[in-house]
Design an enzyme around this catalytic site. Structure first.
Site, PDB file in Angstrom:
ATOM      1  N   HIS A  23      39.826  34.010  68.152  1.00 43.87           N
ATOM      2  CA  HIS A  23      40.680  33.718  66.983  1.00 43.87           C
ATOM      3  C   HIS A  23      42.133  33.903  67.406  1.00 43.87           C
ATOM      4  O   HIS A  23      42.855  34.696  66.797  1.00 43.87           O
ATOM      5  CB  HIS A  23      40.431  34.671  65.811  1.00 43.87           C
ATOM      6  CG  HIS A  23      39.183  34.416  65.033  1.00 43.87           C
ATOM      7  ND1 HIS A  23      38.581  35.393  64.278  1.00 43.87           N
ATOM      8  CD2 HIS A  23      38.430  33.307  64.853  1.00 43.87           C
ATOM      9  CE1 HIS A  23      37.512  34.909  63.684  1.00 43.87           C
ATOM     10  NE2 HIS A  23      37.401  33.634  64.022  1.00 43.87           N
ATOM     11  N   HIS A  79      29.874  23.587  61.326  1.00 44.27           N
ATOM     12  CA  HIS A  79      31.052  24.406  60.978  1.00 44.27           C
ATOM     13  C   HIS A  79      32.226  23.851  61.775  1.00 44.27           C
ATOM     14  O   HIS A  79      32.064  23.490  62.944  1.00 44.27           O
ATOM     15  CB  HIS A  79      30.716  25.852  61.365  1.00 44.27           C
ATOM     16  CG  HIS A  79      31.809  26.860  61.281  1.00 44.27           C
ATOM     17  ND1 HIS A  79      32.813  26.834  60.342  1.00 44.27           N
ATOM     18  CD2 HIS A  79      32.024  27.989  62.027  1.00 44.27           C
ATOM     19  CE1 HIS A  79      33.600  27.891  60.530  1.00 44.27           C
ATOM     20  NE2 HIS A  79      33.154  28.596  61.545  1.00 44.27           N
ATOM     21  N   GLU A  81      35.145  25.335  62.681  1.00 48.68           N
ATOM     22  CA  GLU A  81      36.009  26.168  63.519  1.00 48.68           C
ATOM     23  C   GLU A  81      35.879  25.693  64.971  1.00 48.68           C
ATOM     24  O   GLU A  81      34.786  25.359  65.446  1.00 48.68           O
ATOM     25  CB  GLU A  81      35.640  27.652  63.378  1.00 48.68           C
ATOM     26  CG  GLU A  81      36.771  28.547  63.857  1.00 48.68           C
ATOM     27  CD  GLU A  81      36.665  29.995  63.395  1.00 48.68           C
ATOM     28  OE1 GLU A  81      35.604  30.408  62.895  1.00 48.68           O
ATOM     29  OE2 GLU A  81      37.666  30.728  63.539  1.00 48.68           O
ATOM     30  N   ASP A  83      35.767  26.697  67.932  1.00 48.99           N
ATOM     31  CA  ASP A  83      34.859  27.192  68.976  1.00 48.99           C
ATOM     32  C   ASP A  83      33.528  26.440  68.952  1.00 48.99           C
ATOM     33  O   ASP A  83      32.780  26.473  69.929  1.00 48.99           O
ATOM     34  CB  ASP A  83      34.646  28.707  68.880  1.00 48.99           C
ATOM     35  CG  ASP A  83      34.306  29.187  67.492  1.00 48.99           C
ATOM     36  OD1 ASP A  83      34.823  28.629  66.510  1.00 48.99           O
ATOM     37  OD2 ASP A  83      33.519  30.141  67.372  1.00 48.99           O
ATOM     38  N   HIS A 145      30.592  31.301  58.162  1.00 57.88           N
ATOM     39  CA  HIS A 145      31.751  32.135  58.039  1.00 57.88           C
ATOM     40  C   HIS A 145      32.916  31.463  57.316  1.00 57.88           C
ATOM     41  O   HIS A 145      33.867  32.137  56.902  1.00 57.88           O
ATOM     42  CB  HIS A 145      32.086  32.553  59.487  1.00 57.88           C
ATOM     43  CG  HIS A 145      33.458  32.810  59.886  1.00 57.88           C
ATOM     44  ND1 HIS A 145      34.101  32.203  60.922  1.00 57.88           N
ATOM     45  CD2 HIS A 145      34.333  33.697  59.375  1.00 57.88           C
ATOM     46  CE1 HIS A 145      35.304  32.684  61.056  1.00 57.88           C
ATOM     47  NE2 HIS A 145      35.469  33.582  60.151  1.00 57.88           N
ATOM     48  N   ASP A 164      27.450  30.669  62.993  1.00 55.51           N
ATOM     49  CA  ASP A 164      28.041  31.990  63.234  1.00 55.51           C
ATOM     50  C   ASP A 164      27.132  33.145  62.791  1.00 55.51           C
ATOM     51  O   ASP A 164      27.151  34.226  63.401  1.00 55.51           O
ATOM     52  CB  ASP A 164      29.364  32.123  62.479  1.00 55.51           C
ATOM     53  CG  ASP A 164      30.523  31.453  63.205  1.00 55.51           C
ATOM     54  OD1 ASP A 164      30.494  31.375  64.444  1.00 55.51           O
ATOM     55  OD2 ASP A 164      31.456  31.015  62.517  1.00 55.51           O
ATOM     56  N   TYR A 192      30.622  42.225  65.396  1.00 52.69           N
ATOM     57  CA  TYR A 192      30.823  40.872  64.861  1.00 52.69           C
ATOM     58  C   TYR A 192      30.686  40.897  63.337  1.00 52.69           C
ATOM     59  O   TYR A 192      31.510  40.344  62.612  1.00 52.69           O
ATOM     60  CB  TYR A 192      29.765  39.976  65.500  1.00 52.69           C
ATOM     61  CG  TYR A 192      29.887  38.503  65.247  1.00 52.69           C
ATOM     62  CD1 TYR A 192      30.485  37.668  66.172  1.00 52.69           C
ATOM     63  CD2 TYR A 192      29.342  37.925  64.111  1.00 52.69           C
ATOM     64  CE1 TYR A 192      30.560  36.301  65.968  1.00 52.69           C
ATOM     65  CE2 TYR A 192      29.409  36.567  63.887  1.00 52.69           C
ATOM     66  CZ  TYR A 192      30.020  35.753  64.827  1.00 52.69           C
ATOM     67  OH  TYR A 192      30.094  34.403  64.609  1.00 52.69           O
ATOM     68  N   HIS A 225      26.763  31.926  68.776  1.00 54.38           N
ATOM     69  CA  HIS A 225      27.348  32.843  69.770  1.00 54.38           C
ATOM     70  C   HIS A 225      26.267  33.830  70.212  1.00 54.38           C
ATOM     71  O   HIS A 225      25.527  34.362  69.375  1.00 54.38           O
ATOM     72  CB  HIS A 225      28.489  33.671  69.187  1.00 54.38           C
ATOM     73  CG  HIS A 225      29.669  32.879  68.734  1.00 54.38           C
ATOM     74  ND1 HIS A 225      30.505  32.212  69.586  1.00 54.38           N
ATOM     75  CD2 HIS A 225      30.164  32.669  67.485  1.00 54.38           C
ATOM     76  CE1 HIS A 225      31.470  31.623  68.906  1.00 54.38           C
ATOM     77  NE2 HIS A 225      31.284  31.872  67.622  1.00 54.38           N
TER      78      HIS A 225
HETATM   79 FE1  FEO Z   1      33.577  30.641  62.591  1.00 53.13          FE
HETATM   80 FE2  FEO Z   1      32.270  30.903  65.760  1.00 53.13          FE
HETATM   81  O1  FEO Z   1      33.379  30.268  64.401  1.00 53.13           O
END
Ligand code: FEO
Length: 399
Positions: A23, A79, A81, A83, A145, A164, A192, A225
């Protein structure tokens, strides 16, 4: 590198061993991370999620080990984001005919990031897409998330790709939970949860109950992840329920910063008082502590004590990043108090109390402050303060 989950289902993601901040610089990732993408080879070829943009070529190389990327029929973007979505422009350049499946919110956030006119298909909870022998079933998971977050369940193989949720920043040489160090895995999964999902704990409980009520068989939970939960996959779901309940332990954290050690001496004397009354504690000098690791200890503890010298009519600036997170993460069931040494104006204690109150933390006792360097009898008063706070810490949570 490609790793087989089941016949026709493969991990095609990337391990980022070097990642130490995530982030931007917001989250520490001492053990690196992974960006998990999954390739399903049914009658249709499906890619579920991608990887962070700088690793797009590695993702493409992994896909090419299995199939010509031009044959991908469906890309699920759970999602936005980056990543997980950062490699989408590369993927879709090589798979120009692919349909991009997104949640209703994803239909806004994905184009909002990439400004591309891809072939989007919006799905809602319960929607199914047949891919040959099996179906993809979608479950929207807003705020786990981001508002757009979604789970994808693969029937037949019984794999929940949860994005996530249930993830952890943990780079390892192995891809499954039964192959890695369990203590490290849980340390990272907990960190996390604390740093990313705590404010959404009520939604976590509701979503888990909703998914469990579907009584779907789950052979694996494959987050975006870290490792895949293959052995006893629901163990992490049950842990999330426990964490989401936010029932802290009867222990304390003492967070402080100090200019000439007066506030440090107070912190340590308060700690001695806590221990005299049988309450365990940890002390962190916020000027030299990792913010995200501190928050893990805050999450665990019933009691949060914050101390600062007064400077420029306020608190030391190093206090504020953690205080800001304590407010934003919306911790529950905590009590707190403030302390600090000062020279003349002495506002720090009052300001900390205001911040704790604004963070939903009940002030267990009026703050304690002393002028200049604390005298021996003032340090004794700090020990007494610690003992009083200890008694409050041992009481059952009612806040
Ligand atoms: Fe909310 Fe792994 O990104």
């Amino acid at each position: 590198m490609v790793v087989k989950l089941k016949d026709g289902v493969y991990w095609v993601g990337v391990v980022d061993w070097a990642l130490r901040k995530f982030h931007g610089h917001e989250l520490s990732t001492h053990r690196g991370s992974t960006y998990n993408a999954y390739l399903i080879m049914d009658k249709k070829i499906v890619l579920v999620d991608s990887v962070w943009g700088p690793f797009a070529n590695e993702l493409m190389a992994n896909i090419r080990e299995l199939v010509d990327p031009a044959k991908i029929d469906i890309v699920v973007a759970n999602h936005a984001e980056t990543d997980h979505s950062g490699a989408l422009p590369t993927v879709l350049r090589h798979a120009p005919n692919a349909e991009v499946i997104v949640s209703k919110q994803g239909a806004m956030s994905i184009p909002g990031h990439y400004h591309e006119d891809w072939k989007f298909r919006k799905v809602s909870t319960g929607d199914k897409v047949n891919i040959g022998n099996n179906d993809l079933v979608f479950v929207e998971a807003p705020m786990l998330h981001w508002p757009d977050s979604m789970f994808t369940y693969l029937t037949g193989h019984n794999i929940l790709m949860s994005n996530d949720a249930f993830g952890h920043h943990y780079a390892t040489g192995f891809r499954f939970n039964d192959e890695v160090d369990r203590d490290e895995l849980y340390e990272e999964a907990f960190k996390y949860y604390v740093n990313i999902l705590t404010p959404f704990s009520d939604r976590v409980i509701k979503k888990i109950d909703e998914v469990l009520a579907l009584k779907l068989p789950v052979d694996m939970i494959a987050p975006s992840h870290g490792v895949i939960w293959r052995e006893d996959p629901l163990q992490i779901v049950m842990k999330y329920k426990e964490w989401a309940a936010q029932q802290p332990e009867p222990r304390a954290v003492i967070l402080y910063d100090t200019m000439w050690n007066g506030t440090r001496q107070m912190a340590e004397a308060i700690g001695e008082g806590l221990a005299e009354a049988g309450v365990d504690y940890k002390i962190f000098n916020l000027a030299v502590s990792d913010r995200n690791d501190v928050l893990v200890e805050v999450f665990k503890a019933r009691t949060v004590l914050v101390g600062s010298s007064t400077i420029n009519n306020g608190v030391l600036p190093t206090i504020m990043p953690v205080m800001t997170d304590i407010k934003g993460l919306k911790f529950k069931n905590k009590i707190g108090a403030a302390f600090g040494s000062y020279g003349w104006s002495g506002e720090a204690v009052k300001l900390i109390e205001e911040h704790l109150t604004a963070s939903g933390i009940h002030i267990a006792r009026d703050g304690i402050r002393f002028k200049w360097q604390p005298r021996p009898e003032e340090l004794d008063a700090c020990r007494g303060f610690g003992r009083e706070i200890a008694e409050e810490t041992k009481k059952p949570c009612t806040t």
